[in-house]
Enzyme design. Sequence first.
Site, mmCIF file in Angstrom:
data_model
loop_
_atom_site.group_PDB
_atom_site.id
_atom_site.type_symbol
_atom_site.label_atom_id
_atom_site.label_comp_id
_atom_site.label_asym_id
_atom_site.label_seq_id
_atom_site.Cartn_x
_atom_site.Cartn_y
_atom_site.Cartn_z
ATOM 1 N N ARG A 35 7.220 -0.726 -0.027
ATOM 2 C CA ARG A 35 6.288 -0.687 0.589
ATOM 3 C C ARG A 35 5.125 -1.456 -0.001
ATOM 4 O O ARG A 35 5.619 -2.287 -0.631
ATOM 5 C CB ARG A 35 5.458 0.827 0.518
ATOM 6 N N LYS A 54 6.605 8.750 -10.212
ATOM 7 C CA LYS A 54 7.484 8.519 -9.863
ATOM 8 C C LYS A 54 8.618 8.606 -9.631
ATOM 9 O O LYS A 54 9.742 8.194 -9.982
ATOM 10 C CB LYS A 54 6.911 6.754 -8.675
ATOM 11 N N ARG A 62 -7.174 8.087 -10.074
ATOM 12 C CA ARG A 62 -9.074 7.718 -11.213
ATOM 13 C C ARG A 62 -8.951 8.595 -12.214
ATOM 14 O O ARG A 62 -9.402 8.372 -13.368
ATOM 15 C CB ARG A 62 -10.414 7.407 -10.736
HETATM 16 C C1 BTN Z 1 8.317 2.594 -1.279
HETATM 17 O O1 BTN Z 1 7.445 1.207 -2.260
HETATM 18 O O2 BTN Z 1 7.869 4.163 -1.831
HETATM 19 C C2 BTN Z 1 9.564 2.937 -0.564
HETATM 20 C C3 BTN Z 1 10.285 2.864 -1.279
HETATM 21 C C4 BTN Z 1 11.294 3.076 -0.031
HETATM 22 C C5 BTN Z 1 12.958 2.312 -0.583
HETATM 23 C C6 BTN Z 1 14.358 2.958 0.643
HETATM 24 S S1 BTN Z 1 15.831 2.395 -0.588
HETATM 25 C C7 BTN Z 1 16.512 2.639 1.361
HETATM 26 C C8 BTN Z 1 16.011 1.743 2.077
HETATM 27 N N1 BTN Z 1 15.691 1.338 2.176
HETATM 28 C C9 BTN Z 1 14.912 -0.636 1.497
HETATM 29 O O3 BTN Z 1 15.099 -1.332 1.236
HETATM 30 N N2 BTN Z 1 13.962 0.707 1.503
HETATM 31 C C10 BTN Z 1 14.796 1.530 1.919
#
Ligand code: BTN
Length: 331
Positions: free
Chosen positions: A127, A192, A328
């Site tokens: 993201r 995460k 926070r």
């Molecule tokens: C995030 O940033 O939390 C989202 C991550 C999403 C990763 C997945 S892996 C499969 C798909 N292909 C990608 O390039 N991104 C998503």
Amino acid sequence: MGRRDDDVPGRILDLLGDGGFHSGAGLARMLGISRAAVWQAVQRLRARGIDVEAVRGRGYRLPNVVDWLDAQTICGALAESVMAILGPLEVLRQVDSTSSELARRMNAGWPSGSVLLAEQQTAGRGRQGRPWQSPFGASLYLSVGAVFALPLVRLGALSLVAGVAVARALEGLGVAGVELKWPNDLMHRGRKLGGILLEVSGESGGPARVITGIGINVHMPGASARRIDQPWTDLATAAGTAAPGRNRLAAAVLNELLPLYGRFAERGVGQIADDWARYDWLAGREVRVLAGDRQVEGVARGVDDSGALMVRTGQGLQRFLAGEVSVRRSR
Ligand code: BTN
């Protein structure tokens, strides 16, 4: 997985895929090449980020990979009702991003319900334009394409639905303590464990095409872990020896996600509201929300019917349809 016959590194990977040691001489004999050619192919695998261990007197092995992703194994574990709505499902050895490749394939005619997985992504996307560390065989990289006969504005809550589907799948496989950080980060003990990237396209009035990209850390090698800029965990840590294999994990995710998506048009976020409240990691925590150039502090108070985050602030209850949330202080 398909590969060309002159793909020596790929053939070595197939042989090492059983997780055991294979001597250089044995590999050379099986492939009808010299030991030097085996060694060169191993160097090429390492250059691709694949962790090939070499132990004097024993040979080569892949220390982390024991279960190759396999389309037949995944489909064999899908519910009949899910098979009925599944489009093509394919496993790739390496791709830039499963989501980018699935978008290209859907542009070329793949239907709603299509699924793409890969052992490795060379340009995995997270993201907010961040990269997603995607080392070979270490995690689940899975993208699902779906078409909804809905206007784009009705899809806001879909990312929550995707998060709940993955959390339910993990719970169903015996991984306890999974939580969701709005909108759809998978968390375990405040770290995460995985993330979901939803990419929506189409006319504003619909239909909408959504590519849901899911990344779940399974066994993150140290070299890739050092490039992650936030507290992270993986299933090997969260579930130890009870961590499910990646084929089972992929099937469990699809068994939850596809039916929820199928019912989304009639039932929306209502079908997951109770589960969201149960998994909600932010609820009751003091948070800071960054939404465009707006920055707000308050206490997270769950989500509304459209999936927006509710935050109690000094100016009353505020809702956020998008934004970055940081905690926070914990409850
Ligand atoms: C995030 O940033 O939390 C989202 C991550 C999403 C990763 C997945 S892996 C499969 C798909 N292909 C990608 O390039 N991104 C998503």
